[in-house]
Write an enzyme that holds these catalytic residues in place. Structure first.
Site, short mmCIF file in Angstrom:
data_model
loop_
_atom_site.label_atom_id
_atom_site.label_comp_id
_atom_site.label_asym_id
_atom_site.label_seq_id
_atom_site.Cartn_x
_atom_site.Cartn_y
_atom_site.Cartn_z
N GLU A 112 0.84 -1.19 0.00
CA GLU A 112 0.00 0.00 0.00
C GLU A 112 0.88 1.25 0.00
OE1 GLU A 112 -3.96 -1.82 2.20
OE2 GLU A 112 -2.61 -0.56 3.36
N HIS A 236 -8.74 10.09 3.36
CA HIS A 236 -8.42 8.99 2.44
C HIS A 236 -8.61 9.49 1.01
CE1 HIS A 236 -8.29 5.09 0.51
NE2 HIS A 236 -7.92 4.56 1.66
N ARG A 288 -0.83 9.00 1.87
CA ARG A 288 -2.20 9.45 1.64
C ARG A 288 -2.36 10.97 1.59
NH1 ARG A 288 -5.33 5.14 5.63
NH2 ARG A 288 -5.22 3.37 4.20
N HIS A 349 -10.93 10.19 6.93
CA HIS A 349 -10.77 8.75 7.11
C HIS A 349 -10.25 8.33 8.48
CE1 HIS A 349 -10.17 4.60 6.00
NE2 HIS A 349 -8.87 4.66 6.20
N ARG A 384 -0.89 9.03 9.22
CA ARG A 384 -0.82 7.59 9.46
C ARG A 384 -0.43 6.84 8.19
NH1 ARG A 384 -4.21 3.27 8.65
NH2 ARG A 384 -6.02 4.55 8.11
#
Length: 531
Positions: A112, A236, A288, A349, A384
């Site tokens: 990811e 997100h 992100r 998110h 994060r």
């Protein structure tokens, strides 16, 4: 209307149930859920859990990826603790029956954004649901765990609620509105753990479940805990754009497995253009905050409603195998991701800030611990890293449980606590106050405190929060509590903490990007608010 146990846990997701299962080896535990036991954020997690399991990958690499994503605001010792405990957490989950995807005899690992290796263990694209079910099965089977759904917690019961005030500042449990009974109950315990999740529903567009109204953060603040880094709200990059379905997440793994972000037909001569390589060398695999800002920029630059996320070039069998849940849900909405792109927009998110805790999960208040998204543990910093969220829940849920057990003799039995006084207020015939204020908060937070901020917008939000605060406080003081009123009060408090934190940070770092302070300062410092 009073129930007592050794340890009280608020929240029935990954952090709360992990703590409960560890504590139940020695203590009687009560777990309160706001709604149904499986309605929290854990069950919504699609992507997976990050852990160093691939040959060639290292703890140091996972640590560095986390620190880079967090823009240097992370606490390195905390990052090291979580990363180094990740493989053991995966092993324990497998023993509980979580059916992780495998390649033969080894776990299947995906990649990811922000990760330098494949290290995401998963259960198709519904990892959170599988984890939640396994933890709940184990909790139901444990005679030392009592699970109590439909309890909307109002506030922490502290020393100021004692029949004979000790002045010690201890936390002795909570007051909670029992939805079935229609009354407030008192739950007491020697130790209390907050595992209530984040504050995503302070925003108009969010992937968080309906109950993510910042309850634990607001309660801890009112009781006297420090709150940190609330300006670090993660958006997100890829939430489904749909006028009817506003919170369906398209997992990071779609980009991790080769999905491209493209400009849609509305972009005219630029339609179909893949824009992320122009923004970052990691393209769609950038962290992100970078991807979300890039999408936001294109949407505003071209006046678009959305951009496209396309993985159809990987072939139908590949897509169906890797993303069965998303594929089926999109088909229900008339979108075949094996043949066409998915319309996506950024959405709130994850709450990277929260209640300040140490590496044992201890808060500022005696007897009160916290774990998971409700906290600012030092793991995430200013942003994060993907799939570190469930991991934090497992590691800190266990850490809090272990510290309580190791120091059990220091926890005194709770004294007599005053019951909730329901005779002081009346029923309301003006619930329009709640219906008006809830969407108003979420809308101005989206418009003024979103992905890109300015001081002027933040000051406008602060002005609206102050006006609504007087109105909500007056309403709360005069009428009987209801679940909606409890949530509105917490939602407002969370919004206030977010805006105060954002105004305090005079730089752009990670998730906090302001046009008035576009540069990043040389030294990374947490924003800490003190009650």
């Amino acid at each position: 209307m009073t129930q007592s146990s050794d340890v009280l846990i608020i929240g029935s997701g990954a952090a709360g149930l992990t703590a409960a299962l560890n504590l139940a080896q020695h203590h009687k535990v009560t777990v309160l859920a706001k709604g149904k036991l499986n309605e929290g954020s854990t069950a919504w997690a699609q992507g997976g859990i990050a852990a160093v399991l691939e040959p060639g990958d290292t703890f140091e690499s996972h640590i560095e990826d986390t620190m880079i994503a967090g823009a240097g605001l992370n606490d390195r010792a905390t990052v090291e603790m979580v990363v180094e405990n990740a493989p053991a957490s995966i092993e324990r989950l497998a023993k509980l029956g979580v059916p992780f995807n495998t390649d033969g005899n080894t776990l299947h690992l995906t990649r990811e954004g922000g990760h330098s290796h494949r290290r995401i263990v998963h259960v198709d694209d519904a990892t959170g649901w599988a984890v939640q079910e396994a933890l709940l099965r184990a909790a139901h089977a444990n005679p030392n765990i009592t699970l109590v759904p439909d309890q909307v917690v109002i506030d922490l019961a502290t020393s100021r609620h004692e029949e004979r005030y000790s002045g010690a500042g201890n936390v002795w449990g909570v007051y909670a509105y029992d939805k079935a009974a229609g009354h407030v109950r008192l739950f007491t315990a020697r130790a209390t753990i907050l595992a209530t999740g984040g504050a995503g529903r302070t925003y108009l567009f969010s992937t968080a479940p309906r109950g993510a109204t910042g309850d634990g953060i607001a309660m801890a603040w009112r009781a006297g805990c420090r709150i940190s880094n609330m300006e670090m709200m993660q958006f997100h990059p890829t939430c489904l754009y749909n006028l009817e379905v506003k919170n369906f997440l398209i997992t990071e793994a779609v980009r991790g497995e080769g999905g491209h972000l493209l400009l849609p037909p509305d972009a005219d001569e630029e339609a179909g253009y893949r824009f992320m390589p122009d923004v970052d060398s990691r393209a769609e695999l950038a962290p992100r905050d970078i991807v979300a800002r890039a999408i936001d920029h294109e949407i505003k630059r071209l006046g678009l409603d959305y951009v496209h996320l396309d993985i159809s070039h990987k072939g139908p069998e590949f897509v169906k195998h890797h993303f069965p849940t998303i594929h089926a849900r999109l088909l229900d909405l008339g979108i075949d991701m094996t043949r066409e792109p998915i319309p996506v927009v950024p959405a709130q998110h994850y709450t990277c800030g929260g209640v300040v805790v140490d590496r044992h999960g201890r808060t500022d208040l005696p007897n009160l611990y916290a774990a998971g998204e409700v906290t600012q543990s030092g793991l995430h910093g200013a942003n994060r890293l993907a799939s570190n969220s469930l991991l934090e829940c497992f590691v800190f849920g266990e850490a809090a449980a272990n510290h309580i057990t190791a120091n059990w003799d220091d926890f005194a039995p709770p004294p007599a606590i005053r019951p909730w006084d329901e005779s002081r207020v009346a029923d309301s015939d003006e619930e329009v106050v709640i219906k008006q204020n809830w969407p108003e908060i979420r809308r101005f937070m989206w418009n003024y405190v979103g992905i890109v901020r300015t001081t002027k917008r933040l000051e406008r939000a602060a002005h609206r929060i102050k006006m609504l605060g007087d109105e909500i406080a007056d309403y709360y003081g005069h009428f009987r509590v209801t679940p909606d009123l409890i949530e509105l009060r917490n939602l407002h408090q969370a919004a206030d903490l977010i805006v105060k934190s954002a105004l305090h940070r005079h730089e752009s770092r990670g998730l906090h990007y302001t046009l008035d302070y576009p540069d990043t300062l040389d030294v990374a410092v947490d924003t800490v608010l003190v009650p």
